[in-house]
Write a protein that holds these residues in place. Structure first.
Motif, mmCIF file in Angstrom:
data_model
loop_
_atom_site.group_PDB
_atom_site.id
_atom_site.type_symbol
_atom_site.label_atom_id
_atom_site.label_comp_id
_atom_site.label_asym_id
_atom_site.label_seq_id
_atom_site.Cartn_x
_atom_site.Cartn_y
_atom_site.Cartn_z
ATOM 1 N N TYR A 26 -21.443 -6.183 -48.205
ATOM 2 C CA TYR A 26 -20.071 -5.949 -48.664
ATOM 3 C C TYR A 26 -18.985 -6.504 -47.745
ATOM 4 N N TYR A 27 -19.342 -7.148 -46.660
ATOM 5 C CA TYR A 27 -18.348 -7.676 -45.725
ATOM 6 C C TYR A 27 -18.393 -9.197 -45.721
ATOM 7 N N THR A 28 -17.232 -9.822 -45.492
ATOM 8 C CA THR A 28 -17.176 -11.277 -45.382
ATOM 9 C C THR A 28 -17.838 -11.707 -44.073
ATOM 10 N N GLU A 29 -18.220 -12.963 -44.010
ATOM 11 C CA GLU A 29 -18.870 -13.496 -42.810
ATOM 12 C C GLU A 29 -17.974 -13.362 -41.575
ATOM 13 N N ASP A 30 -16.660 -13.478 -41.762
ATOM 14 C CA ASP A 30 -15.703 -13.407 -40.651
ATOM 15 C C ASP A 30 -15.010 -12.052 -40.563
ATOM 16 N N ALA A 31 -15.634 -11.022 -41.110
ATOM 17 C CA ALA A 31 -15.044 -9.680 -41.134
ATOM 18 C C ALA A 31 -14.804 -9.138 -39.728
ATOM 19 N N SER A 32 -13.833 -8.213 -39.663
ATOM 20 C CA SER A 32 -13.582 -7.531 -38.391
ATOM 21 C C SER A 32 -13.561 -6.025 -38.620
ATOM 22 N N MET A 33 -13.942 -5.298 -37.562
ATOM 23 C CA MET A 33 -13.874 -3.839 -37.522
ATOM 24 C C MET A 33 -13.150 -3.455 -36.248
ATOM 25 N N GLN A 34 -12.317 -2.433 -36.348
ATOM 26 C CA GLN A 34 -11.546 -1.984 -35.192
ATOM 27 C C GLN A 34 -11.604 -0.468 -35.116
ATOM 28 N N GLU A 35 -11.946 0.052 -33.956
ATOM 29 C CA GLU A 35 -11.985 1.488 -33.697
ATOM 30 C C GLU A 35 -10.658 1.914 -33.103
ATOM 31 N N ASN A 36 -9.898 2.727 -33.834
ATOM 32 C CA ASN A 36 -8.596 3.206 -33.367
ATOM 33 C C ASN A 36 -7.779 2.032 -32.821
ATOM 34 N N ALA A 37 -7.378 2.070 -31.553
ATOM 35 C CA ALA A 37 -6.556 1.006 -30.973
ATOM 36 C C ALA A 37 -7.352 0.015 -30.141
ATOM 37 N N ALA A 38 -8.685 0.089 -30.176
ATOM 38 C CA ALA A 38 -9.530 -0.851 -29.423
ATOM 39 C C ALA A 38 -9.423 -2.251 -30.038
ATOM 40 N N PRO A 39 -9.764 -3.272 -29.279
ATOM 41 C CA PRO A 39 -9.749 -4.624 -29.858
ATOM 42 C C PRO A 39 -10.769 -4.723 -31.004
ATOM 43 N N PRO A 40 -10.458 -5.504 -32.026
ATOM 44 C CA PRO A 40 -11.403 -5.639 -33.140
ATOM 45 C C PRO A 40 -12.660 -6.409 -32.729
ATOM 46 N N ARG A 41 -13.762 -6.057 -33.382
ATOM 47 C CA ARG A 41 -15.009 -6.823 -33.273
ATOM 48 C C ARG A 41 -15.037 -7.733 -34.488
ATOM 49 N N VAL A 42 -15.369 -9.006 -34.287
ATOM 50 C CA VAL A 42 -15.273 -9.985 -35.365
ATOM 51 C C VAL A 42 -16.623 -10.659 -35.596
ATOM 52 N N GLY A 43 -16.968 -10.825 -36.872
ATOM 53 C CA GLY A 43 -18.178 -11.536 -37.262
ATOM 54 C C GLY A 43 -19.228 -10.592 -37.817
ATOM 55 N N ARG A 44 -19.597 -10.811 -39.070
ATOM 56 C CA ARG A 44 -20.521 -9.909 -39.754
ATOM 57 C C ARG A 44 -21.849 -9.754 -39.024
ATOM 58 N N ASP A 45 -22.416 -10.833 -38.514
ATOM 59 C CA ASP A 45 -23.718 -10.723 -37.847
ATOM 60 C C ASP A 45 -23.658 -9.780 -36.658
ATOM 61 N N GLY A 46 -22.602 -9.883 -35.862
ATOM 62 C CA GLY A 46 -22.432 -8.985 -34.725
ATOM 63 C C GLY A 46 -22.177 -7.548 -35.152
ATOM 64 N N LEU A 47 -21.442 -7.372 -36.250
ATOM 65 C CA LEU A 47 -21.176 -6.030 -36.764
ATOM 66 C C LEU A 47 -22.470 -5.368 -37.229
ATOM 67 N N VAL A 48 -23.312 -6.149 -37.897
ATOM 68 C CA VAL A 48 -24.603 -5.621 -38.362
ATOM 69 C C VAL A 48 -25.478 -5.252 -37.165
ATOM 70 N N ALA A 49 -25.546 -6.129 -36.171
ATOM 71 C CA ALA A 49 -26.376 -5.868 -34.992
ATOM 72 C C ALA A 49 -25.903 -4.615 -34.258
ATOM 73 N N ARG A 50 -24.611 -4.452 -34.105
ATOM 74 C CA ARG A 50 -24.073 -3.265 -33.427
ATOM 75 C C ARG A 50 -24.410 -2.003 -34.215
ATOM 76 N N GLU A 51 -24.258 -2.063 -35.543
ATOM 77 C CA GLU A 51 -24.552 -0.893 -36.374
ATOM 78 C C GLU A 51 -26.024 -0.516 -36.273
ATOM 79 N N ARG A 52 -26.890 -1.508 -36.275
ATOM 80 C CA ARG A 52 -28.325 -1.226 -36.137
ATOM 81 C C ARG A 52 -28.618 -0.573 -34.791
ATOM 82 N N GLY A 53 -27.939 -1.034 -33.746
ATOM 83 C CA GLY A 53 -28.121 -0.441 -32.427
ATOM 84 C C GLY A 53 -27.705 1.018 -32.390
ATOM 85 N N VAL A 54 -26.587 1.334 -33.023
ATOM 86 C CA VAL A 54 -26.126 2.722 -33.090
ATOM 87 C C VAL A 54 -27.144 3.562 -33.856
#
Length: 119
Positions: A26-54
């Motif tokens: 459901y996310y674009t390849e260049d998607a970003s996620m941001q936690e509150n006021a932290a810097p955004p994380r960019v890139g779907r592959d990295g977002l998926v890898a981080r989520e799997r780690g959590v």
């Protein structure tokens, strides 16, 4: 702009526990996620890898969308998450996610929650 059906489908995938799969589908390849006021994380592959780690650190994750609002390309979802780590410690996170969709995929997402809940 997502349809209500597409948004409800996304919510159902997250509620089923497939958080990483939801990002992949459901996310674009260049998607970003941001936690509150932290810097955004960019890139779907990295977002998926981080989520799997959590998720690997958890023995159980409960996810429930309390409500959602769809207005054009803008979406707001009120989530309740209960995360049980492998030691048995449970964290409850009451979160609002603001999303910007590009077509039928999420391009930008920012989460708002009390950071002391997530520790």
């Amino acid at each position: 702009m997502p349809s209500r059906a597409r948004l409800d489908e996304f919510i159902a995938v997250v509620e089923s526990g497939d958080h990483a799969g939801a990002i992949e589908r459901y996310y674009t390849e260049d998607a970003s996620m941001q936690e509150n006021a932290a810097p955004p994380r960019v890139g779907r592959d990295g977002l998926v890898a981080r989520e799997r780690g959590v998720l690997e650190r958890m023995s159980h994750v409960y996810s429930k969308a309390v409500s959602s609002v769809l207005e054009g390309d803008q979406v707001a979802i009120h989530w309740i998450f209960e995360l049980t780590d492998k030691s048995g410690k449970v964290r409850r996170v009451d979160e609002v996610a603001l999303q910007e969709w590009r077509g039928d995929r999420i391009f930008r997402e920012r989460f708002f929650y009390d950071p002391t809940e997530a520790k």
